[in-house]
Design a protein around this motif. Structure first.
Motif, PDB file in Angstrom:
ATOM      1  N   GLY A 102      -1.360  -5.517 -55.507  1.00 32.94           N
ATOM      2  CA  GLY A 102      -1.013  -6.927 -55.598  1.00 32.94           C
ATOM      3  C   GLY A 102      -0.473  -7.486 -54.290  1.00 32.94           C
ATOM      4  O   GLY A 102      -0.877  -8.562 -53.834  1.00 32.94           O
ATOM      5  N   THR A 105      -3.212  -7.621 -51.557  1.00 37.00           N
ATOM      6  CA  THR A 105      -4.170  -8.683 -51.866  1.00 37.00           C
ATOM      7  C   THR A 105      -3.672 -10.012 -51.306  1.00 37.00           C
ATOM      8  O   THR A 105      -4.428 -10.759 -50.664  1.00 37.00           O
ATOM      9  CB  THR A 105      -4.370  -8.803 -53.390  1.00 37.00           C
ATOM     10  N   VAL A 106      -2.407 -10.297 -51.542  1.00 39.81           N
ATOM     11  CA  VAL A 106      -1.810 -11.530 -51.055  1.00 39.81           C
ATOM     12  C   VAL A 106      -1.794 -11.564 -49.533  1.00 39.81           C
ATOM     13  O   VAL A 106      -2.248 -12.540 -48.905  1.00 39.81           O
ATOM     14  CB  VAL A 106      -0.378 -11.688 -51.602  1.00 39.81           C
ATOM     15  N   SER A 157      -7.901  -7.176 -57.869  1.00 43.56           N
ATOM     16  CA  SER A 157      -7.610  -7.704 -56.542  1.00 43.56           C
ATOM     17  C   SER A 157      -8.384  -8.993 -56.285  1.00 43.56           C
ATOM     18  O   SER A 157      -7.838  -9.970 -55.755  1.00 43.56           O
ATOM     19  CB  SER A 157      -7.954  -6.662 -55.472  1.00 43.56           C
ATOM     20  N   GLY A 160      -6.820 -11.957 -57.792  1.00 42.58           N
ATOM     21  CA  GLY A 160      -5.680 -12.424 -57.006  1.00 42.58           C
ATOM     22  C   GLY A 160      -6.101 -13.221 -55.786  1.00 42.58           C
ATOM     23  O   GLY A 160      -5.469 -14.233 -55.447  1.00 42.58           O
ATOM     24  N   THR A 161      -7.168 -12.787 -55.115  1.00 39.15           N
ATOM     25  CA  THR A 161      -7.633 -13.536 -53.935  1.00 39.15           C
ATOM     26  C   THR A 161      -8.096 -14.935 -54.326  1.00 39.15           C
ATOM     27  O   THR A 161      -7.894 -15.890 -53.583  1.00 39.15           O
ATOM     28  CB  THR A 161      -8.789 -12.796 -53.223  1.00 39.15           C
ATOM     29  N   VAL A 163      -6.927 -16.748 -56.821  1.00 43.00           N
ATOM     30  CA  VAL A 163      -5.721 -17.554 -57.056  1.00 43.00           C
ATOM     31  C   VAL A 163      -5.156 -18.047 -55.723  1.00 43.00           C
ATOM     32  O   VAL A 163      -4.790 -19.230 -55.585  1.00 43.00           O
ATOM     33  CB  VAL A 163      -4.664 -16.726 -57.817  1.00 43.00           C
ATOM     34  N   SER A 178       1.878 -16.885 -53.683  1.00 43.99           N
ATOM     35  CA  SER A 178       1.892 -15.458 -53.362  1.00 43.99           C
ATOM     36  C   SER A 178       2.479 -14.641 -54.509  1.00 43.99           C
ATOM     37  O   SER A 178       1.922 -13.611 -54.902  1.00 43.99           O
ATOM     38  CB  SER A 178       2.700 -15.215 -52.078  1.00 43.99           C
ATOM     39  N   ALA A 181       0.008 -14.678 -57.524  1.00 39.85           N
ATOM     40  CA  ALA A 181      -1.170 -13.817 -57.327  1.00 39.85           C
ATOM     41  C   ALA A 181      -0.790 -12.344 -57.394  1.00 39.85           C
ATOM     42  O   ALA A 181      -1.502 -11.528 -57.996  1.00 39.85           O
ATOM     43  CB  ALA A 181      -1.828 -14.138 -55.985  1.00 39.85           C
ATOM     44  N   ALA A 182       0.328 -11.979 -56.762  1.00 32.90           N
ATOM     45  CA  ALA A 182       0.748 -10.577 -56.773  1.00 32.90           C
ATOM     46  C   ALA A 182       1.059 -10.103 -58.190  1.00 32.90           C
ATOM     47  O   ALA A 182       0.671  -8.994 -58.591  1.00 32.90           O
ATOM     48  CB  ALA A 182       1.970 -10.388 -55.876  1.00 32.90           C
ATOM     49  N   LEU A 184      -0.162 -11.380 -60.945  1.00 34.68           N
ATOM     50  CA  LEU A 184      -1.426 -11.324 -61.681  1.00 34.68           C
ATOM     51  C   LEU A 184      -2.158 -10.011 -61.433  1.00 34.68           C
ATOM     52  O   LEU A 184      -2.596  -9.337 -62.379  1.00 34.68           O
ATOM     53  CB  LEU A 184      -2.311 -12.500 -61.283  1.00 34.68           C
ATOM     54  N   VAL A 185      -2.288  -9.631 -60.167  1.00 36.79           N
ATOM     55  CA  VAL A 185      -3.000  -8.390 -59.832  1.00 36.79           C
ATOM     56  C   VAL A 185      -2.273  -7.185 -60.416  1.00 36.79           C
ATOM     57  O   VAL A 185      -2.886  -6.303 -61.030  1.00 36.79           O
ATOM     58  CB  VAL A 185      -3.138  -8.246 -58.305  1.00 36.79           C
TER      59      VAL A 185
END
Length: 208
Positions: A102, A105-106, A157, A160-161, A163, A178, A181-182, A184-185
């Protein structure tokens, strides 16, 4: 908190959790201190090096900022010495790996967007940043890379990207996008493990 400080913080936290993940995998394979440290450092820094090469940042920040390799190396050494008192290795490794997935990914997606990469390309770079270190870790510990198995890994991943890029387009504050997204992943990865979610596989017997 400025965006630069936010990215630095996320990078260092991601390095800690991915180094711990790599070191835990190496401990499970009974590697010595040097081997555990190498696997931890490569796991922590591999994705970031790939990201920097992709966005044409040379030399990669992992080679120019001492905080990155030192943080990774110290984390791996701590895991080597304390693993028996702290973990059940497999469960901890999977949780740490999900957290690192996560965070990286961010970091990878935001860095790509800041470098002027279009949104689709930024999504690809963010995903590569997140999965790169784990692929190297699995290869070094003689495992089939998780990303090639049925498990929901790269897909989490990628979500997340998306988002991050959508929030960037609508100018959502970086801190909130950030964190969202983190989380979520991380959540997708852990839930998929608990519920045995997987990507589709071919039906019927394999043929040569």
């Amino acid at each position: 908190m400025g965006e630069e400080q936010l990215l630095l913080g996320l990078n260092l936290v991601g390095i800690i959790v991915f180094s711990a993940s790599g070191a835990a995998a190496a401990v499970a394979k009974r590697l010595d201190l040097f081997g555990v440290t190498v696997v931890g450092v490569v796991t922590a820094l591999g994705g970031g090096v790939l990201r920097d090469v992709a966005i044409n940042e040379a030399p990669p920040v992992a080679f120019t900022d001492w905080r990155y390799p030192v943080t990774a190396g110290l984390t791996a050494a701590i895991i080597f010495w304390l693993h028996g008192r702290v973990f059940r290795l497999r469960k901890t490794m999977l949780t740490l790996d999900a957290a690192g997935l996560g965070l990286f990914t961010v970091v990878g997606t935001v860095a790509a967007l800041d470098a002027g990469i279009p949104q689709v390309g930024a999504c690809m770079i963010g995903m590569i940043t997140a999965i790169g270190g784990g692929v190297v870790r699995d290869l070094l510990t003689a495992e089939i890379p998780v990303v090639l198995l049925r498990e929901i890994y790269a897909v989490a991943s990628l979500a997340g990207t998306i988002v991050i890029t959508v929030c960037h387009h609508f100018e959502v504050p970086p801190l909130w996008s950030s964190l969202g997204a983190a989380i979520l992943v991380f959540g997708l990865r852990l839930i998929s493990l608990q519920r045995n979610w997987s990507a589709p596989t071919p039906k019927g017997p394999a043929t040569a």
